[in-house]
Design a protein around this motif. Structure first.
Motif: not given
Length: 483
Positions: A250-269
Protein backbone atom coordinates in the motif's frame (compact mmCIF):
# COMPACT_ATOMS: atom_id res chain seq x y z
CA UNK A 1 -16.72 100.94 -28.22
CA UNK A 2 -17.88 100.06 -24.76
CA UNK A 3 -20.09 97.05 -24.13
CA UNK A 4 -23.15 97.45 -22.07
CA UNK A 5 -22.38 95.77 -18.83
CA UNK A 6 -19.33 93.76 -17.89
CA UNK A 7 -18.52 90.13 -17.13
CA UNK A 8 -18.59 89.12 -13.52
CA UNK A 9 -15.08 87.74 -13.68
CA UNK A 10 -13.49 91.03 -14.54
CA UNK A 11 -11.14 92.65 -12.08
CA UNK A 12 -13.37 95.56 -11.43
CA UNK A 13 -16.36 93.49 -10.54
CA UNK A 14 -14.94 92.57 -7.10
CA UNK A 15 -14.62 89.19 -5.52
CA UNK A 16 -16.28 86.06 -6.92
CA UNK A 17 -18.64 86.01 -4.00
CA UNK A 18 -20.42 89.10 -5.27
CA UNK A 19 -21.71 87.40 -8.42
CA UNK A 20 -25.37 87.78 -9.17
CA UNK A 21 -25.98 84.03 -9.32
CA UNK A 22 -25.76 82.08 -6.10
CA UNK A 23 -23.69 78.90 -5.78
CA UNK A 24 -25.88 75.84 -6.18
CA UNK A 25 -24.98 72.21 -6.08
CA UNK A 26 -24.17 70.80 -9.48
CA UNK A 27 -26.98 68.94 -11.13
CA UNK A 28 -25.48 68.18 -14.51
CA UNK A 29 -25.31 64.57 -15.60
CA UNK A 30 -21.75 65.04 -16.72
CA UNK A 31 -20.33 64.84 -13.19
CA UNK A 32 -22.45 61.82 -12.36
CA UNK A 33 -21.31 59.81 -15.35
CA UNK A 34 -17.65 60.76 -15.50
CA UNK A 35 -15.12 60.27 -12.73
CA UNK A 36 -11.69 61.81 -13.02
CA UNK A 37 -8.71 59.39 -12.83
CA UNK A 38 -5.83 60.47 -10.62
CA UNK A 39 -2.39 59.00 -11.01
CA UNK A 40 -0.74 57.46 -7.93
CA UNK A 41 1.37 59.98 -6.04
CA UNK A 42 -0.15 62.88 -7.95
CA UNK A 43 -1.95 65.39 -5.77
CA UNK A 44 -5.55 66.18 -6.52
CA UNK A 45 -5.78 68.85 -9.18
CA UNK A 46 -9.17 69.97 -10.29
CA UNK A 47 -9.53 70.23 -14.02
CA UNK A 48 -9.72 73.84 -15.06
CA UNK A 49 -13.17 75.09 -15.94
CA UNK A 50 -14.58 78.62 -16.12
CA UNK A 51 -16.37 79.28 -12.90
CA UNK A 52 -18.84 81.70 -14.42
CA UNK A 53 -20.03 79.31 -17.11
CA UNK A 54 -20.36 76.55 -14.55
CA UNK A 55 -22.49 78.74 -12.36
CA UNK A 56 -24.63 79.94 -15.24
CA UNK A 57 -25.27 76.45 -16.50
CA UNK A 58 -25.91 75.17 -12.99
CA UNK A 59 -28.62 77.75 -12.24
CA UNK A 60 -32.12 76.35 -12.61
CA UNK A 61 -34.39 77.91 -15.23
CA UNK A 62 -36.82 79.32 -12.70
CA UNK A 63 -34.17 81.38 -10.93
CA UNK A 64 -34.07 84.32 -13.46
CA UNK A 65 -35.95 86.60 -11.16
CA UNK A 66 -33.71 85.95 -8.16
CA UNK A 67 -30.96 88.62 -7.96
CA UNK A 68 -28.34 89.40 -5.45
CA UNK A 69 -29.86 92.05 -3.20
CA UNK A 70 -27.07 94.52 -3.75
CA UNK A 71 -29.34 97.30 -5.05
CA UNK A 72 -27.52 97.52 -8.42
CA UNK A 73 -29.74 97.18 -11.45
CA UNK A 74 -28.67 94.70 -14.08
CA UNK A 75 -26.86 96.17 -17.03
CA UNK A 76 -26.89 93.04 -19.22
CA UNK A 77 -29.61 92.50 -21.64
CA UNK A 78 -31.52 89.31 -21.11
CA UNK A 79 -31.15 88.24 -24.72
CA UNK A 80 -27.34 88.52 -24.62
CA UNK A 81 -26.88 87.06 -21.13
CA UNK A 82 -25.80 83.63 -22.22
CA UNK A 83 -23.30 84.86 -24.78
CA UNK A 84 -21.83 87.41 -22.42
CA UNK A 85 -21.40 84.90 -19.61
CA UNK A 86 -19.45 82.48 -21.97
CA UNK A 87 -16.59 84.88 -22.33
CA UNK A 88 -13.25 84.54 -20.36
CA UNK A 89 -10.79 87.10 -19.16
CA UNK A 90 -7.09 87.05 -20.14
CA UNK A 91 -6.27 86.28 -16.57
CA UNK A 92 -8.45 83.22 -16.73
CA UNK A 93 -6.83 82.23 -19.99
CA UNK A 94 -3.28 82.62 -18.63
CA UNK A 95 -4.23 80.93 -15.41
CA UNK A 96 -5.78 78.03 -17.29
CA UNK A 97 -2.77 77.70 -19.58
CA UNK A 98 -0.32 77.78 -16.66
CA UNK A 99 -2.41 75.31 -14.74
CA UNK A 100 -2.59 73.08 -17.80
CA UNK A 101 1.17 73.23 -18.24
CA UNK A 102 1.81 72.53 -14.60
CA UNK A 103 -0.68 69.68 -14.58
CA UNK A 104 0.77 68.22 -17.76
CA UNK A 105 4.31 68.49 -16.39
CA UNK A 106 3.27 66.86 -13.13
CA UNK A 107 1.36 64.17 -15.00
CA UNK A 108 4.31 63.55 -17.30
CA UNK A 109 6.68 63.37 -14.31
CA UNK A 110 4.39 61.01 -12.44
CA UNK A 111 3.86 58.97 -15.58
CA UNK A 112 7.63 58.73 -16.07
CA UNK A 113 8.16 57.68 -12.49
CA UNK A 114 5.29 55.24 -12.75
CA UNK A 115 6.67 53.76 -15.97
CA UNK A 116 10.15 53.42 -14.47
CA UNK A 117 8.82 51.93 -11.28
CA UNK A 118 6.51 49.67 -13.24
CA UNK A 119 9.36 48.36 -15.40
CA UNK A 120 11.49 47.76 -12.34
CA UNK A 121 8.51 46.18 -10.54
CA UNK A 122 7.74 43.96 -13.51
CA UNK A 123 11.40 42.89 -13.72
CA UNK A 124 11.51 42.15 -9.98
CA UNK A 125 8.23 40.28 -10.04
CA UNK A 126 9.23 38.38 -13.17
CA UNK A 127 12.49 37.42 -11.51
CA UNK A 128 10.68 36.50 -8.28
CA UNK A 129 8.08 34.48 -10.18
CA UNK A 130 10.77 32.67 -12.17
CA UNK A 131 12.81 32.02 -9.01
CA UNK A 132 9.76 30.75 -7.12
CA UNK A 133 8.85 28.52 -10.04
CA UNK A 134 12.41 27.17 -10.18
CA UNK A 135 12.40 26.63 -6.41
CA UNK A 136 9.11 24.78 -6.66
CA UNK A 137 10.50 22.69 -9.51
CA UNK A 138 13.67 21.99 -7.54
CA UNK A 139 11.61 21.03 -4.48
CA UNK A 140 9.49 18.75 -6.63
CA UNK A 141 12.64 17.16 -8.01
CA UNK A 142 14.03 16.71 -4.50
CA UNK A 143 10.71 15.27 -3.41
CA UNK A 144 10.78 12.83 -6.32
CA UNK A 145 14.30 11.81 -5.30
CA UNK A 146 13.11 11.18 -1.75
CA UNK A 147 10.17 9.16 -3.04
CA UNK A 148 12.53 7.16 -5.29
CA UNK A 149 14.77 6.44 -2.31
CA UNK A 150 11.92 5.18 -0.15
CA UNK A 151 10.45 3.31 -3.10
CA UNK A 152 13.71 1.45 -3.60
CA UNK A 153 13.84 0.67 0.12
CA UNK A 154 10.23 -0.52 0.09
CA UNK A 155 10.76 -2.62 -3.04
CA UNK A 156 13.87 -4.27 -1.56
CA UNK A 157 12.12 -4.96 1.74
CA UNK A 158 8.99 -6.20 -0.05
CA UNK A 159 11.01 -8.62 -2.21
CA UNK A 160 12.89 -9.86 0.86
CA UNK A 161 9.64 -10.28 2.76
CA UNK A 162 8.04 -12.17 -0.13
CA UNK A 163 11.01 -14.55 -0.32
CA UNK A 164 10.92 -15.05 3.45
CA UNK A 165 7.16 -15.61 3.39
CA UNK A 166 7.55 -18.20 0.63
CA UNK A 167 10.29 -19.97 2.60
CA UNK A 168 8.11 -19.86 5.72
CA UNK A 169 5.18 -21.35 3.80
CA UNK A 170 7.49 -24.13 2.61
CA UNK A 171 8.55 -24.77 6.22
CA UNK A 172 4.90 -24.90 7.28
CA UNK A 173 4.11 -27.40 4.51
CA UNK A 174 7.06 -29.53 5.65
CA UNK A 175 5.75 -29.48 9.21
CA UNK A 176 2.27 -30.43 8.06
CA UNK A 177 3.68 -33.20 5.86
CA UNK A 178 5.75 -34.50 8.80
CA UNK A 179 2.66 -34.49 11.03
CA UNK A 180 0.71 -36.38 8.37
CA UNK A 181 3.54 -38.87 7.95
CA UNK A 182 3.43 -39.65 11.69
CA UNK A 183 -0.19 -40.79 11.47
CA UNK A 184 0.81 -44.09 9.87
CA UNK A 185 3.54 -45.12 12.38
CA UNK A 186 1.38 -43.95 15.29
CA UNK A 187 -1.53 -46.05 14.06
CA UNK A 188 0.78 -49.06 13.62
CA UNK A 189 2.17 -48.66 17.13
CA UNK A 190 -1.33 -48.46 18.61
CA UNK A 191 -2.43 -51.49 16.59
CA UNK A 192 0.57 -53.40 17.87
CA UNK A 193 -0.38 -52.51 21.44
CA UNK A 194 -3.99 -53.54 20.90
CA UNK A 195 -3.03 -56.67 18.99
CA UNK A 196 -0.58 -57.78 21.68
CA UNK A 197 -3.48 -57.71 24.12
CA UNK A 198 -4.53 -60.98 22.46
CA UNK A 199 -1.64 -62.75 24.15
CA UNK A 200 -2.88 -65.35 26.62
CA UNK A 201 -2.21 -66.11 30.23
CA UNK A 202 1.44 -65.96 31.27
CA UNK A 203 2.58 -64.41 27.99
CA UNK A 204 0.45 -61.33 28.68
CA UNK A 205 3.41 -59.64 30.34
CA UNK A 206 4.53 -56.01 30.50
CA UNK A 207 7.75 -56.73 28.67
CA UNK A 208 10.29 -54.47 27.00
CA UNK A 209 8.35 -54.60 23.76
CA UNK A 210 5.25 -53.17 25.40
CA UNK A 211 7.30 -50.56 27.23
CA UNK A 212 8.96 -49.48 23.99
CA UNK A 213 5.64 -49.46 22.15
CA UNK A 214 4.08 -47.22 24.82
CA UNK A 215 7.11 -44.97 24.72
CA UNK A 216 6.96 -44.93 20.93
CA UNK A 217 3.32 -43.83 21.00
CA UNK A 218 4.18 -41.11 23.52
CA UNK A 219 7.11 -39.97 21.41
CA UNK A 220 5.01 -39.85 18.24
CA UNK A 221 2.23 -37.91 19.96
CA UNK A 222 4.69 -35.52 21.57
CA UNK A 223 6.45 -34.94 18.25
CA UNK A 224 3.11 -34.39 16.55
CA UNK A 225 2.15 -31.86 19.21
CA UNK A 226 5.46 -30.02 18.88
CA UNK A 227 5.26 -29.87 15.10
CA UNK A 228 1.57 -28.89 15.15
CA UNK A 229 2.17 -26.03 17.61
CA UNK A 230 5.11 -24.87 15.55
CA UNK A 231 2.97 -24.97 12.40
CA UNK A 232 0.32 -22.91 14.18
CA UNK A 233 2.95 -20.34 15.19
CA UNK A 234 4.16 -20.22 11.61
CA UNK A 235 0.56 -19.70 10.47
CA UNK A 236 0.22 -16.74 12.83
CA UNK A 237 3.55 -15.37 11.63
CA UNK A 238 2.38 -15.75 8.05
CA UNK A 239 -0.62 -13.56 8.90
CA UNK A 240 1.76 -10.98 10.40
CA UNK A 241 3.95 -11.20 7.29
CA UNK A 242 0.93 -10.68 5.04
CA UNK A 243 -0.10 -7.64 7.08
CA UNK A 244 3.40 -6.21 6.76
CA UNK A 245 3.39 -7.09 3.06
CA UNK A 246 0.04 -5.34 2.60
CA UNK A 247 1.37 -2.24 4.40
CA UNK A 248 4.48 -2.22 2.18
CA UNK A 249 2.45 -2.73 -0.99
CA UNK A 250 0.00 0.00 0.00
CA UNK A 251 2.82 2.39 0.87
CA UNK A 252 4.62 1.52 -2.36
CA UNK A 253 1.43 2.05 -4.39
CA UNK A 254 0.85 5.39 -2.67
CA UNK A 255 4.41 6.47 -3.34
CA UNK A 256 4.13 5.37 -6.97
CA UNK A 257 0.97 7.44 -7.35
CA UNK A 258 2.60 10.38 -5.56
CA UNK A 259 5.70 10.06 -7.77
CA UNK A 260 3.52 10.03 -10.88
CA UNK A 261 1.64 13.12 -9.70
CA UNK A 262 4.82 14.97 -8.70
CA UNK A 263 6.46 14.01 -11.98
CA UNK A 264 3.44 15.33 -13.84
CA UNK A 265 3.62 18.55 -11.81
CA UNK A 266 7.39 18.71 -12.38
CA UNK A 267 6.92 18.53 -16.15
CA UNK A 268 4.32 21.30 -16.24
CA UNK A 269 5.44 24.45 -18.10
CA UNK A 270 3.94 27.85 -18.70
CA UNK A 271 3.08 26.65 -22.20
CA UNK A 272 1.37 23.44 -21.09
CA UNK A 273 -2.19 22.84 -22.19
CA UNK A 274 -3.43 21.36 -18.91
CA UNK A 275 -2.88 24.44 -16.74
CA UNK A 276 -5.83 26.51 -15.54
CA UNK A 277 -6.94 28.87 -12.79
CA UNK A 278 -8.13 27.29 -9.54
CA UNK A 279 -9.04 30.21 -7.37
CA UNK A 280 -8.79 29.62 -3.62
CA UNK A 281 -6.87 26.35 -3.94
CA UNK A 282 -3.96 27.84 -1.98
CA UNK A 283 -6.28 28.34 0.99
CA UNK A 284 -7.17 24.63 1.15
CA UNK A 285 -4.66 22.46 3.01
CA UNK A 286 -5.58 18.80 2.60
CA UNK A 287 -2.25 17.41 3.77
CA UNK A 288 -2.22 14.95 6.66
CA UNK A 289 1.52 14.61 7.30
CA UNK A 290 4.76 16.53 7.44
CA UNK A 291 8.11 15.33 6.03
CA UNK A 292 9.11 13.92 9.42
CA UNK A 293 5.94 11.88 9.87
CA UNK A 294 5.94 10.97 6.17
CA UNK A 295 9.42 9.47 6.42
CA UNK A 296 8.64 7.89 9.79
CA UNK A 297 5.60 6.14 8.30
CA UNK A 298 7.68 4.36 5.65
CA UNK A 299 10.45 3.74 8.16
CA UNK A 300 7.95 2.12 10.55
CA UNK A 301 6.58 -0.05 7.74
CA UNK A 302 10.10 -1.18 6.82
CA UNK A 303 10.98 -1.76 10.47
CA UNK A 304 7.84 -3.85 10.99
CA UNK A 305 8.65 -5.86 7.86
CA UNK A 306 12.22 -6.40 9.07
CA UNK A 307 10.94 -7.49 12.48
CA UNK A 308 8.52 -9.89 10.79
CA UNK A 309 11.37 -11.25 8.63
CA UNK A 310 13.57 -11.76 11.70
CA UNK A 311 10.76 -13.67 13.46
CA UNK A 312 10.19 -15.70 10.31
CA UNK A 313 13.86 -16.64 10.09
CA UNK A 314 13.85 -17.70 13.74
CA UNK A 315 10.70 -19.76 13.25
CA UNK A 316 12.19 -21.43 10.18
CA UNK A 317 15.31 -22.29 12.14
CA UNK A 318 13.17 -23.64 14.99
CA UNK A 319 11.16 -25.66 12.50
CA UNK A 320 14.31 -27.10 10.94
CA UNK A 321 15.72 -28.00 14.36
CA UNK A 322 12.38 -29.48 15.45
CA UNK A 323 12.12 -31.58 12.31
CA UNK A 324 15.66 -32.89 12.68
CA UNK A 325 15.25 -33.57 16.41
CA UNK A 326 11.86 -35.23 16.17
CA UNK A 327 12.82 -37.36 13.17
CA UNK A 328 15.96 -38.57 14.93
CA UNK A 329 14.09 -39.23 18.16
CA UNK A 330 11.31 -41.10 16.38
CA UNK A 331 13.75 -43.11 14.31
CA UNK A 332 15.78 -44.08 17.38
CA UNK A 333 12.64 -45.12 19.22
CA UNK A 334 11.48 -47.08 16.20
CA UNK A 335 14.79 -48.91 16.07
CA UNK A 336 14.68 -49.56 19.84
CA UNK A 337 11.17 -51.00 19.57
CA UNK A 338 12.19 -53.22 16.68
CA UNK A 339 15.19 -54.48 18.65
CA UNK A 340 12.91 -55.22 21.60
CA UNK A 341 10.55 -57.05 19.25
CA UNK A 342 13.36 -59.11 17.77
CA UNK A 343 14.71 -59.94 21.22
CA UNK A 344 11.26 -60.89 22.47
CA UNK A 345 10.56 -62.98 19.39
CA UNK A 346 13.87 -64.78 19.91
CA UNK A 347 13.02 -65.37 23.59
CA UNK A 348 9.56 -66.70 22.74
CA UNK A 349 10.99 -68.89 20.01
CA UNK A 350 13.66 -70.23 22.36
CA UNK A 351 11.12 -70.90 25.09
CA UNK A 352 8.83 -72.57 22.61
CA UNK A 353 11.65 -74.74 21.34
CA UNK A 354 12.61 -75.70 24.88
CA UNK A 355 9.02 -76.51 25.72
CA UNK A 356 8.72 -78.62 22.60
CA UNK A 357 11.92 -80.47 23.51
CA UNK A 358 10.63 -80.96 27.03
CA UNK A 359 7.34 -82.19 25.64
CA UNK A 360 9.16 -84.77 23.58
CA UNK A 361 10.98 -85.96 26.66
CA UNK A 362 7.74 -86.05 28.62
CA UNK A 363 6.14 -88.08 25.90
CA UNK A 364 9.05 -90.51 25.98
CA UNK A 365 8.84 -90.74 29.74
CA UNK A 366 5.11 -91.31 29.56
CA UNK A 367 5.70 -94.18 27.17
CA UNK A 368 8.27 -95.71 29.50
CA UNK A 369 6.04 -95.18 32.52
CA UNK A 370 3.18 -96.88 30.79
CA UNK A 371 5.47 -99.85 30.05
CA UNK A 372 6.56 -99.92 33.70
CA UNK A 373 2.96 -99.93 34.86
CA UNK A 374 2.19 -102.77 32.51
CA UNK A 375 5.18 -104.74 33.78
CA UNK A 376 4.25 -104.02 37.42
CA UNK A 377 0.73 -105.24 36.79
CA UNK A 378 2.11 -108.40 35.18
CA UNK A 379 4.53 -108.87 38.07
CA UNK A 380 1.74 -108.50 40.60
CA UNK A 381 -0.40 -110.90 38.62
CA UNK A 382 2.50 -113.39 38.53
CA UNK A 383 2.95 -113.22 42.35
CA UNK A 384 -0.64 -114.28 43.00
CA UNK A 385 -0.14 -117.90 42.06
CA UNK A 386 2.96 -118.49 44.28
CA UNK A 387 0.99 -116.88 47.13
CA UNK A 388 -1.94 -119.12 46.42
CA UNK A 389 0.37 -122.17 46.41
CA UNK A 390 2.04 -121.19 49.69
CA UNK A 391 -1.27 -120.37 51.37
CA UNK A 392 -2.81 -123.59 50.03
CA UNK A 393 0.11 -125.53 51.40
CA UNK A 394 -0.29 -123.90 54.80
CA UNK A 395 -4.00 -124.60 54.76
CA UNK A 396 -3.36 -128.19 53.72
CA UNK A 397 -0.82 -128.72 56.48
CA UNK A 398 -3.22 -127.46 59.09
CA UNK A 399 -5.18 -130.61 58.50
CA UNK A 400 -2.38 -132.79 59.88
CA UNK A 401 -3.57 -134.80 62.84
CA UNK A 402 -2.49 -134.50 66.47
CA UNK A 403 1.20 -134.33 67.02
CA UNK A 404 1.87 -134.10 63.35
CA UNK A 405 1.00 -130.45 63.61
CA UNK A 406 4.63 -129.72 64.05
CA UNK A 407 6.24 -126.31 63.50
CA UNK A 408 8.87 -127.80 61.45
CA UNK A 409 11.13 -126.23 58.84
CA UNK A 410 8.60 -126.52 56.01
CA UNK A 411 6.02 -124.82 58.20
CA UNK A 412 8.36 -121.97 58.96
CA UNK A 413 9.44 -121.76 55.36
CA UNK A 414 5.86 -121.62 54.12
CA UNK A 415 4.97 -118.93 56.65
CA UNK A 416 8.02 -116.95 55.65
CA UNK A 417 7.16 -117.44 51.98
CA UNK A 418 3.62 -116.20 52.49
CA UNK A 419 4.83 -113.15 54.38
CA UNK A 420 7.50 -112.45 51.79
CA UNK A 421 5.15 -112.85 48.85
CA UNK A 422 2.55 -110.69 50.56
CA UNK A 423 5.12 -108.04 51.32
CA UNK A 424 6.30 -108.24 47.73
CA UNK A 425 2.76 -107.77 46.48
CA UNK A 426 2.27 -104.78 48.73
CA UNK A 427 5.50 -103.29 47.51
CA UNK A 428 4.64 -103.92 43.87
CA UNK A 429 1.16 -102.49 44.35
CA UNK A 430 2.60 -99.40 46.01
CA UNK A 431 5.06 -99.02 43.22
CA UNK A 432 2.26 -99.52 40.72
CA UNK A 433 0.32 -96.74 42.40
CA UNK A 434 3.38 -94.52 42.29
CA UNK A 435 3.86 -95.35 38.62
CA UNK A 436 0.26 -94.49 37.94
CA UNK A 437 0.62 -91.22 39.87
CA UNK A 438 3.78 -90.46 37.96
CA UNK A 439 1.98 -91.19 34.70
CA UNK A 440 -0.80 -88.89 35.73
CA UNK A 441 1.70 -86.18 36.60
CA UNK A 442 3.41 -86.68 33.27
CA UNK A 443 0.09 -86.40 31.49
CA UNK A 444 -0.66 -83.16 33.32
CA UNK A 445 2.79 -81.82 32.47
CA UNK A 446 2.24 -82.91 28.91
CA UNK A 447 -1.01 -81.02 28.81
CA UNK A 448 0.59 -77.96 30.38
CA UNK A 449 3.50 -78.10 27.98
CA UNK A 450 1.20 -78.40 25.04
CA UNK A 451 -0.88 -75.46 26.31
CA UNK A 452 2.19 -73.38 27.03
CA UNK A 453 3.56 -74.21 23.62
CA UNK A 454 0.31 -73.05 22.05
CA UNK A 455 0.50 -69.85 24.13
CA UNK A 456 4.07 -69.29 23.02
CA UNK A 457 3.12 -70.02 19.45
CA UNK A 458 0.31 -67.46 19.70
CA UNK A 459 2.69 -64.86 21.17
CA UNK A 460 5.27 -65.66 18.55
CA UNK A 461 2.67 -65.27 15.80
CA UNK A 462 1.45 -61.95 17.25
CA UNK A 463 4.95 -60.49 17.54
CA UNK A 464 5.85 -61.66 14.07
CA UNK A 465 2.69 -60.09 12.69
CA UNK A 466 3.50 -56.87 14.55
CA UNK A 467 6.94 -56.89 12.99
CA UNK A 468 5.35 -57.38 9.58
CA UNK A 469 3.12 -54.36 10.21
CA UNK A 470 6.12 -52.31 11.31
CA UNK A 471 8.05 -52.92 8.13
CA UNK A 472 6.49 -49.79 6.61
CA UNK A 473 8.00 -46.78 8.39
CA UNK A 474 8.63 -43.31 6.89
CA UNK A 475 12.14 -42.69 5.69
CA UNK A 476 14.19 -39.89 7.33
CA UNK A 477 13.54 -37.47 4.42
CA UNK A 478 9.80 -37.99 4.81
CA UNK A 479 10.05 -37.55 8.57
CA UNK A 480 11.55 -34.09 8.08
CA UNK A 481 8.77 -33.02 5.74
CA UNK A 482 10.12 -33.84 2.26
CA UNK A 483 7.68 -35.74 0.06
Amino acid sequence: MEFLGTTQVASYCGSRKSCLFPDLPPTSTTKDTYQSYYLPGYRHLCSWRPSLLHKVVSVPPDSDNQFNPSGRPPTILPALRSSLHARYSPRDWHHATAAQLRGSEASRYCAGRMNTDSMRLMQDKDQLTYQMQEDSKRNLGQRMSNIDFWRSELIYELESLLKETQALETAKKRLECAVDELQGPLKVALECLYYREKRREIDLVHDDVEKNLIKEVDVFKECQEILTKLAQKIGQQLDINRDAQHALEQDLADKTSAHFIDEKCFNLRNTSDSIAFYHGVEKIDGTISVPATWAKFSEDNIRNAQHARANSVKLREDAEVALETTSEEMWNQYVSTNLAFNHRIAEVADAKNKLQAQLAKILQEIFQTEDTIMLLERSIKAKEYPLKVAQTRLVGRTNRPNMELCRDAPQLQLVTEVYTIDDTLQTLKQRLQEARDTLQMLMVNKSKLEHDISVKANSFFIDRKCMDMRKVFPSPPRLIGYT
